[in-house]
Design an enzyme around this catalytic site. Structure first.
Site, PDB file in Angstrom:
ATOM      1  N   ARG A  67       0.821  -1.223   0.000  1.00  0.00           N
ATOM      2  CA  ARG A  67       0.000   0.000   0.000  1.00  0.00           C
ATOM      3  C   ARG A  67       0.849   1.264   0.000  1.00  0.00           C
ATOM      4  O   ARG A  67       0.548   2.231  -0.683  1.00  0.00           O
ATOM      5  CB  ARG A  67      -0.910   0.030   1.233  1.00  0.00           C
ATOM      6  CG  ARG A  67      -2.070  -0.901   1.131  1.00  0.00           C
ATOM      7  CD  ARG A  67      -3.065  -0.697   2.263  1.00  0.00           C
ATOM      8  NE  ARG A  67      -3.934  -1.859   2.360  1.00  0.00           N
ATOM      9  CZ  ARG A  67      -4.992  -2.076   1.603  1.00  0.00           C
ATOM     10  NH1 ARG A  67      -5.356  -1.208   0.693  1.00  0.00           N
ATOM     11  NH2 ARG A  67      -5.713  -3.172   1.750  1.00  0.00           N
ATOM     12  N   ILE A  94      -7.940   1.487   0.716  1.00  0.00           N
ATOM     13  CA  ILE A  94      -7.549   1.845   2.078  1.00  0.00           C
ATOM     14  C   ILE A  94      -6.122   2.375   2.003  1.00  0.00           C
ATOM     15  O   ILE A  94      -5.252   1.772   1.363  1.00  0.00           O
ATOM     16  CB  ILE A  94      -7.656   0.612   3.007  1.00  0.00           C
ATOM     17  CG1 ILE A  94      -9.138   0.256   3.154  1.00  0.00           C
ATOM     18  CG2 ILE A  94      -7.008   0.886   4.360  1.00  0.00           C
ATOM     19  CD1 ILE A  94      -9.422  -0.964   3.976  1.00  0.00           C
ATOM     20  N   HIS A 111     -18.348  10.712   3.309  1.00  0.00           N
ATOM     21  CA  HIS A 111     -18.849   9.375   3.647  1.00  0.00           C
ATOM     22  C   HIS A 111     -20.375   9.457   3.774  1.00  0.00           C
ATOM     23  O   HIS A 111     -20.886  10.397   4.391  1.00  0.00           O
ATOM     24  CB  HIS A 111     -18.213   8.921   4.971  1.00  0.00           C
ATOM     25  CG  HIS A 111     -18.644   7.544   5.387  1.00  0.00           C
ATOM     26  ND1 HIS A 111     -18.129   6.398   4.821  1.00  0.00           N
ATOM     27  CD2 HIS A 111     -19.565   7.134   6.294  1.00  0.00           C
ATOM     28  CE1 HIS A 111     -18.701   5.339   5.382  1.00  0.00           C
ATOM     29  NE2 HIS A 111     -19.573   5.760   6.276  1.00  0.00           N
ATOM     30  N   GLU A 145      -7.347   6.518  10.782  1.00  0.00           N
ATOM     31  CA  GLU A 145      -8.468   5.661  11.178  1.00  0.00           C
ATOM     32  C   GLU A 145      -9.529   5.627  10.074  1.00  0.00           C
ATOM     33  O   GLU A 145      -9.934   6.675   9.573  1.00  0.00           O
ATOM     34  CB  GLU A 145      -9.083   6.249  12.461  1.00  0.00           C
ATOM     35  CG  GLU A 145     -10.078   5.355  13.150  1.00  0.00           C
ATOM     36  CD  GLU A 145     -10.996   6.171  14.081  1.00  0.00           C
ATOM     37  OE1 GLU A 145     -12.128   5.743  14.318  1.00  0.00           O
ATOM     38  OE2 GLU A 145     -10.572   7.259  14.526  1.00  0.00           O
ATOM     39  N   ASP A 147     -12.663   5.997   8.064  1.00  0.00           N
ATOM     40  CA  ASP A 147     -13.863   6.825   8.269  1.00  0.00           C
ATOM     41  C   ASP A 147     -13.820   7.560   9.616  1.00  0.00           C
ATOM     42  O   ASP A 147     -14.866   7.848  10.214  1.00  0.00           O
ATOM     43  CB  ASP A 147     -15.154   5.993   8.121  1.00  0.00           C
ATOM     44  CG  ASP A 147     -15.275   5.404   6.720  1.00  0.00           C
ATOM     45  OD1 ASP A 147     -14.842   6.072   5.768  1.00  0.00           O
ATOM     46  OD2 ASP A 147     -15.775   4.282   6.582  1.00  0.00           O
TER      47      ASP A 147
HETATM   48  C1  GRF Z   1     -20.371   8.437  -2.384  1.00  0.00           C
HETATM   49  O1  GRF Z   1     -21.527   7.881  -1.820  1.00  0.00           O
HETATM   50  C2  GRF Z   1     -19.430   8.848  -1.290  1.00  0.00           C
HETATM   51  O2  GRF Z   1     -20.077   9.247  -0.131  1.00  0.00           O
HETATM   52  C3  GRF Z   1     -18.649   7.579  -1.032  1.00  0.00           C
HETATM   53  O3  GRF Z   1     -18.504   6.988  -2.288  1.00  0.00           O
HETATM   54  C4  GRF Z   1     -19.561   7.411  -3.147  1.00  0.00           C
HETATM   55  C5  GRF Z   1     -18.911   7.999  -4.353  1.00  0.00           C
HETATM   56  O4  GRF Z   1     -19.840   8.326  -5.357  1.00  0.00           O
HETATM   57  N1  GRF Z   1     -17.403   7.865  -0.379  1.00  0.00           N
HETATM   58  P1  GRF Z   1     -19.364   9.143  -6.630  1.00  0.00           P
HETATM   59  O5  GRF Z   1     -18.262   8.334  -7.298  1.00  0.00           O
HETATM   60  O6  GRF Z   1     -18.877  10.468  -6.171  1.00  0.00           O
HETATM   61  O7  GRF Z   1     -20.569   9.252  -7.499  1.00  0.00           O
END
Ligand code: GRF
Length: 216
Positions: A67, A94, A111, A145, A147
């Site tokens: 990674r 990740i 998120h 961490e 999220d």
């Molecule tokens: C969204 O729901 C975001 O919250 C999550 O991944 C999704 C990405 O959607 N982290 P997009 O590729 O921006 O349409």
């Protein structure tokens, strides 16, 4: 003040990226998207970005043994484009500990839940299973961490009786598209500070960092 040079990392659809590109078209928007990078060459968002005249890059995680070496190459690629601030927008890798350290204070994620509830994947399923009445999305600074990291702003939506994962996801996504450009604006205006793990947005009242959308 010079516009903040933003790099957006995606893995797929790229609708949040598109919302940022749209917002950045305004002449008074304090940030410009200088590069969109994906770990997946077929990510639909890459084509959208290229059409908008933005530099695109692909760094495949499959080409790296670990990674951190992937993360270092991603970082060097962004820096080659002059990126000062990194926005994760559906980036499905990740990160190693190295990446958030290197970009500390200059790396955010969105998120689709009201964190710290419902981390990880299948987030809307988790919300429906828990029977919550409100869900939404969170923009947070990225730390080591998953999220985790200081919360910058949230948008809340109701969870309606009979909601499916798709319906709830779509309702949240509409708010993501409002919230992310707003938050990137604050960073562009150099208004965001963190102290004791809490975020302050200078000149923005605390209640303005929460959007609420009671869908009809
Ligand atoms: C969204 O729901 C975001 O919250 C999550 O991944 C999704 C990405 O959607 N982290 P997009 O590729 O921006 O349409």
């Amino acid at each position: 003040m010079a516009k903040l040079k933003v790099g957006v990392l995606i893995s797929g659809r790229g609708s949040n990226m598109a919302a940022l590109i749209e917002a950045a078209k305004a002449s008074d928007y304090p940030a410009e998207i200088v590069c969109v990078l994906s770990n997946v060459a077929s990510a639909p968002g890459l084509q959208m970005a290229a059409k908008a005249g933005i530099a695109t890059e692909v760094v495949s995680h499959r080409d790296f043994a670990d990674r951190e070496s992937f993360d270092r190459t991603v970082s060097a690629t962004l820096e080659k484009h002059g990126v000062e601030f990194v926005v994760l927008a559906g980036f499905m890798r990740i990160l190693s500990a190295w990446f958030p350290q290197h970009w500390a204070g200059r790396l955010i994620n969105i998120h689709p839940s009201l964190l710290p509830a419902f981390k990880g994947l299948h987030v809307q399923r988790q919300a429906l299973d828990a029977g919550v009445r409100l869900s939404g999305c969170t923009v947070h600074l990225v730390t080591g961490e998953l999220d985790g990291g200081p919360i910058v702003a949230q948008a809340a939506v109701p969870v309606l009786r009979g909601d499916t994962e798709e319906a709830l996801s779509a309702r949240i996504l509409r708010q993501e598209h409002r919230l992310y450009p707003l938050v990137v604006r604050w960073f562009g205006e150099r208004r965001v500070t963190v102290s004791g793990g809490k975020v302050e947005v200078t000149g923005v009242p605390p209640d303005a960092t929460l959007l609420f959308s009671p869908d009809p």
